[in-house]
Design a protein around this motif. Structure first.
Motif, PDB file in Angstrom:
ATOM      1  N   UNK A 190       0.830  -1.209   0.000  1.00  0.00           N
ATOM      2  CA  UNK A 190       0.000   0.000   0.000  1.00  0.00           C
ATOM      3  C   UNK A 190       0.863   1.257   0.000  1.00  0.00           C
ATOM      4  N   UNK A 191       2.037   1.185   0.618  1.00  0.00           N
ATOM      5  CA  UNK A 191       2.930   2.344   0.658  1.00  0.00           C
ATOM      6  C   UNK A 191       3.401   2.749  -0.743  1.00  0.00           C
ATOM      7  N   UNK A 192       3.313   1.858  -1.734  1.00  0.00           N
ATOM      8  CA  UNK A 192       3.733   2.161  -3.107  1.00  0.00           C
ATOM      9  C   UNK A 192       2.565   2.167  -4.090  1.00  0.00           C
ATOM     10  N   UNK A 193       1.347   2.069  -3.573  1.00  0.00           N
ATOM     11  CA  UNK A 193       0.172   1.931  -4.438  1.00  0.00           C
ATOM     12  C   UNK A 193      -0.048   3.144  -5.341  1.00  0.00           C
ATOM     13  N   UNK A 194       0.122   4.341  -4.828  1.00  0.00           N
ATOM     14  CA  UNK A 194      -0.089   5.527  -5.665  1.00  0.00           C
ATOM     15  C   UNK A 194       0.911   5.562  -6.818  1.00  0.00           C
ATOM     16  N   UNK A 195       2.157   5.238  -6.515  1.00  0.00           N
ATOM     17  CA  UNK A 195       3.206   5.214  -7.536  1.00  0.00           C
ATOM     18  C   UNK A 195       2.901   4.141  -8.587  1.00  0.00           C
ATOM     19  N   UNK A 196       2.483   2.963  -8.118  1.00  0.00           N
ATOM     20  CA  UNK A 196       2.184   1.880  -9.059  1.00  0.00           C
ATOM     21  C   UNK A 196       0.948   2.193  -9.897  1.00  0.00           C
ATOM     22  N   UNK A 197      -0.045   2.811  -9.293  1.00  0.00           N
ATOM     23  CA  UNK A 197      -1.247   3.166 -10.046  1.00  0.00           C
ATOM     24  C   UNK A 197      -0.897   4.048 -11.241  1.00  0.00           C
ATOM     25  N   UNK A 198      -0.084   5.060 -11.024  1.00  0.00           N
ATOM     26  CA  UNK A 198       0.316   5.944 -12.123  1.00  0.00           C
ATOM     27  C   UNK A 198       1.107   5.170 -13.175  1.00  0.00           C
ATOM     28  N   UNK A 199       2.053   4.347 -12.713  1.00  0.00           N
ATOM     29  CA  UNK A 199       2.866   3.549 -13.629  1.00  0.00           C
ATOM     30  C   UNK A 199       1.992   2.592 -14.446  1.00  0.00           C
ATOM     31  N   UNK A 200       1.109   1.870 -13.780  1.00  0.00           N
ATOM     32  CA  UNK A 200       0.246   0.900 -14.458  1.00  0.00           C
ATOM     33  C   UNK A 200      -0.665   1.578 -15.468  1.00  0.00           C
ATOM     34  N   UNK A 201      -1.216   2.717 -15.089  1.00  0.00           N
ATOM     35  CA  UNK A 201      -2.106   3.431 -16.003  1.00  0.00           C
ATOM     36  C   UNK A 201      -1.333   3.931 -17.234  1.00  0.00           C
ATOM     37  N   UNK A 202      -0.208   4.616 -16.981  1.00  0.00           N
ATOM     38  CA  UNK A 202       0.561   5.210 -18.079  1.00  0.00           C
ATOM     39  C   UNK A 202       1.206   4.161 -18.984  1.00  0.00           C
ATOM     40  N   UNK A 203       1.744   3.098 -18.379  1.00  0.00           N
ATOM     41  CA  UNK A 203       2.523   2.120 -19.129  1.00  0.00           C
ATOM     42  C   UNK A 203       1.697   0.931 -19.592  1.00  0.00           C
ATOM     43  N   UNK A 204       0.588   0.669 -18.921  1.00  0.00           N
ATOM     44  CA  UNK A 204      -0.222  -0.491 -19.251  1.00  0.00           C
ATOM     45  C   UNK A 204      -1.560  -0.157 -19.867  1.00  0.00           C
TER      46      UNK A 204
END
Length: 139
Positions: free
Chosen positions: A50-64
């Motif tokens: 959860x501590x990295x969820x915001x970062x991953x959300x942006x990455x997943x949206x932009x890259x995936x």
């Protein structure tokens, strides 16, 4: 007004809305209903801290998710997020006209996950497969 209601109103103009419902709204009569649409929903699931969820959300949206939308034959894509304590789950659902359209970008083994370049940095025990569902949407 909900997006679902807007879509229904666009799909069924007022002239075809003749059957009253219990909530007072009008629904299309069976005589004017369109044929159901059959598609394939491709679903992937991953979990991150959860501590990295915001970062991953942006990455997943932009890259995936955005890249999925640009693939020929893609009918749409959604990203869902749910936090449960220290773990946040992401689900990506993409929609396709058929399995052949999926094979055109994923290869013959459409169940195999194609990880994004930084996924292993974020994901906790990632799923190694993608699920496919035959989906039917009512008109």
């Amino acid at each position: 007004m909900s997006i679902l209601l807007v879509l229904l109103l666009l799909a069924f103009p007022a002239s075809t809305q003749t059957t009253p419902r219990a909530d007072g709204a009008k629904a299309a009569s069976p005589a004017t209903a369109k044929t159901a649409v059959h598609i394939v929903a491709r679903m992937w699931r991953g979990r991150v801290a959860t501590s990295r969820a915001d970062e991953y959300e942006k990455y997943l949206y932009d890259t995936g998710v955005l890249k999925i939308r640009m693939i020929a034959g893609n009918l749409g894509a959604e990203m869902l997020r749910r936090s449960d304590g220290d773990i946040t789950e992401f689900i990506v659902i993409s929609y396709w006209p058929n399995r052949e359209a999926i094979k055109a970008f994923a290869g013959q083994d459409i169940e195999k996950v194609h990880f994004l370049p930084r996924d292993r940095e974020f994901l906790i025990n990632p799923d190694e497969f993608v699920r496919h569902y035959d989906a039917t949407s009512a008109p």
